[in-house]
Design a protein around this motif. Structure first.
Motif, PDB file in Angstrom:
ATOM      1  N   VAL A 271       0.838  -1.210   0.000  1.00 46.92           N
ATOM      2  CA  VAL A 271       0.000   0.000   0.000  1.00 46.92           C
ATOM      3  C   VAL A 271       0.866   1.251   0.000  1.00 46.92           C
ATOM      4  O   VAL A 271       0.546   2.251  -0.651  1.00 46.92           O
ATOM      5  CB  VAL A 271      -0.946  -0.006   1.226  1.00 46.92           C
ATOM      6  CG1 VAL A 271      -1.614   1.344   1.411  1.00 46.92           C
ATOM      7  CG2 VAL A 271      -2.008  -1.098   1.062  1.00 46.92           C
ATOM      8  N   ASN A 312      -8.679  -0.636   3.334  1.00 47.01           N
ATOM      9  CA  ASN A 312      -8.227  -1.484   2.231  1.00 47.01           C
ATOM     10  C   ASN A 312      -9.083  -2.723   2.000  1.00 47.01           C
ATOM     11  O   ASN A 312      -8.795  -3.507   1.085  1.00 47.01           O
ATOM     12  CB  ASN A 312      -6.779  -1.909   2.488  1.00 47.01           C
ATOM     13  CG  ASN A 312      -5.828  -0.727   2.532  1.00 47.01           C
ATOM     14  OD1 ASN A 312      -5.437  -0.189   1.506  1.00 47.01           O
ATOM     15  ND2 ASN A 312      -5.462  -0.301   3.735  1.00 47.01           N
ATOM     16  N   PHE A 318      -3.865  -9.136  -1.355  1.00 50.16           N
ATOM     17  CA  PHE A 318      -3.371  -7.996  -2.132  1.00 50.16           C
ATOM     18  C   PHE A 318      -2.680  -8.486  -3.391  1.00 50.16           C
ATOM     19  O   PHE A 318      -2.466  -9.697  -3.577  1.00 50.16           O
ATOM     20  CB  PHE A 318      -2.428  -7.127  -1.288  1.00 50.16           C
ATOM     21  CG  PHE A 318      -1.284  -7.873  -0.624  1.00 50.16           C
ATOM     22  CD1 PHE A 318      -0.033  -7.901  -1.213  1.00 50.16           C
ATOM     23  CD2 PHE A 318      -1.471  -8.524   0.589  1.00 50.16           C
ATOM     24  CE1 PHE A 318       1.017  -8.570  -0.616  1.00 50.16           C
ATOM     25  CE2 PHE A 318      -0.427  -9.196   1.200  1.00 50.16           C
ATOM     26  CZ  PHE A 318       0.824  -9.226   0.596  1.00 50.16           C
TER      27      PHE A 318
END
Length: 470
Positions: A271, A312, A318
């Protein structure tokens, strides 16, 4: 009442403490697997030194198998009571016990194959002790869950409260208040003490003053060395291994707890734009299930993790993260020839898929093996940490050409500072006895000396099997 130390006495694993009240009500605190047992213990009948059917209740601090791993055996040998723990501990214990059952099943199948070539071969005692999925499911029916700080009565004279311990999702200190002879006596079992500012988890909470404290001592003579954050430490090693050279980063990590902390750290780096676009393989079906439990109990995580999940969407999902489920995919990842990260269990490189990844890369000069937790003596992880040239693999001496690094940012245990903070909520003048358990003997001995120097002269290191009248 009487307290007997049947496990984690002058050693790390196998936590098991028996509390017997005057009316013969028996409470077992922890029912852990002894990972260090080399031979049958002379005072044990089977796996237990007592009659399991005489135990009325089990209290469980957290899910790790050195605290929970013998619960199915307790049931099989006659236990009919309840197992009380927090909801998250129950969910994680279910995963870990079923994982143990799968390993046990493989061991039994291996013996059955051997039996075909050697008819009449007797089943070893070590295999007779194994439980399977059926026994796990039967044991789970006995579980009853309670929330943190929810005071419950387990006996007319006994109340119990579970207090946040920080070591693992759902982990707790167990506070017991017991009415006896017209007086109240208080006991606290620390379980495993977490550390402050750990990724994902809340800090351990203090406990009130008690008469008797049973305290773990894993880090009783040492401090965490890391001076930087987990993100800084991991980012630096990724840069050196996967960017500056086209190498592979291999991270041994326990599927429950340690893997989640590592994946969360990698997600934070992604991130922040600090993670290179390389594949990250998480090679453990158990890790995927454990991550789902962590996501389920977001309210138990620290404020930073809760905010991160809110922003998120997910903690452990991810870009470029790949969960591997079958052995075929695992072997593919082991031979993947581009820069990548492999996170696999077990953390001590003792069993599990990580053994294959490590062995395949011992001669890989571009690989880094990153140890992020404690490894007991006798494990491959221990040998990797303490030898920089060669390692014994199946009685063969193998040169280590891979780089081996170690960081302690992900250690789930509080260090000496944390342990002292925990104990110092007790008044040296009021606490009647402190018992040190769950640690290597030198760690216990040093911690005992330090506590004596700080006025806690009533601190003792109990022997296994020794009973104390409280």
């Amino acid at each position: 009442m009487k307290l007997t130390f049947w496990g984690a006495a002058k050693q790390v694993t196998g936590s098991m403490f028996l509390l017997e009240l005057e009316d013969e009500f028996r409470i077992l605190i922890e029912c852990g697997m002894d990972m260090e047992r080399k031979a049958p213990l002379p005072d044990f009948i089977g796996l237990f030194p007592f009659e399991p059917s005489m135990i009325h209740l089990v209290l469980l601090t957290h899910a790790h198998v050195d605290h929970s791993g013998l619960i199915p055996n307790l049931l099989r040998e006659g236990f009919e009571g309840q197992v009380i723990c927090t909801p998250a501990t129950k969910d994680l214990t279910e995963l870990l016990l079923n994982d143990s059952a799968s390993i046990n099943q493989k061991r039994l199948k291996k013996f059955q194959k051997k039996l075909k070539s050697q008819p009449g071969l007797k089943l070893p005692d070590s295999l007779k002790e194994l439980y399977l999925h059926k026994q796990v499911q039967e044991a789970l029916h006995l579980f009853r869950t309670v929330q943190y700080k929810q005071k419950i009565r387990i006996h007319p004279q006994v109340s119990v409260t579970f207090i946040q311990a920080g070591h693992l999702l759902g982990a707790a200190h167990i506070l017991m208040q017991i009415q006896e002879d017209g007086k109240e006596k208080t006991i606290c079992f620390s379980g495993d003490l977490g550390r402050k500012n750990y990724p994902l988890l809340q800090d351990p909470e203090p406990i009130p003053e008690v008469d008797y404290l049973i305290c773990e001592s894993t880090y009783g003579n040492r401090y965490h060395l890391a001076q930087n954050t987990a993100e800084e430490a991991v980012s630096q090693i990724i840069q050196e291994t996967c960017v500056e050279v086209p190498g592979k980063l291999i991270v041994p990590a326990f599927s429950v707890g340690r893997t989640q902390a590592m994946l969360y750290t990698l997600h934070k780096l992604q991130v922040a734009g600090q993670l290179p676009p390389i594949k990250i393989f998480t090679d453990s079906p158990l890790a995927l299930k454990s991550s789902q439990v962590y996501q389920k109990y977001l309210s138990l995580l620290n404020a930073e993790a809760r905010e991160f999940a809110k922003t998120n969407g997910q903690l452990f999902d991810f870009e470029n993260l790949i969960y591997l489920e079958d052995i075929k995919d695992s072997k593919m990842a082991a031979h993947y020839n581009k820069p990548c990260i492999i996170v696999s269990s077990s953390g001590m490189v003792q069993g599990g898929r990580i053994e294959y990844h490590v062995k395949e890369n011992l001669n890989n000069k571009l690989a880094t093996i990153l140890m992020i937790g404690f490894s007991a003596e006798g494990t491959m992880g221990y040998d990797l940490i303490h030898s920089n040239k060669t390692i014994m693999v199946k009685n063969k001496e193998i040169p280590i050409q891979a780089r081996v690094e170690r960081i302690d940012n992900f250690s789930g245990h509080g260090d000496l500072n944390d342990l002292m903070d925990f104990v110092q909520y007790q008044s040296p003048q009021k606490v009647k006895k402190i018992f040190l358990v769950h640690g290597e003997l030198d760690s216990m001995t040093d911690f005992c000396r330090i506590l004596h120097e700080n006025g806690y002269t009533q601190t003792e290191i109990p022997e296994r099997g020794i009973a104390y009248d409280l």
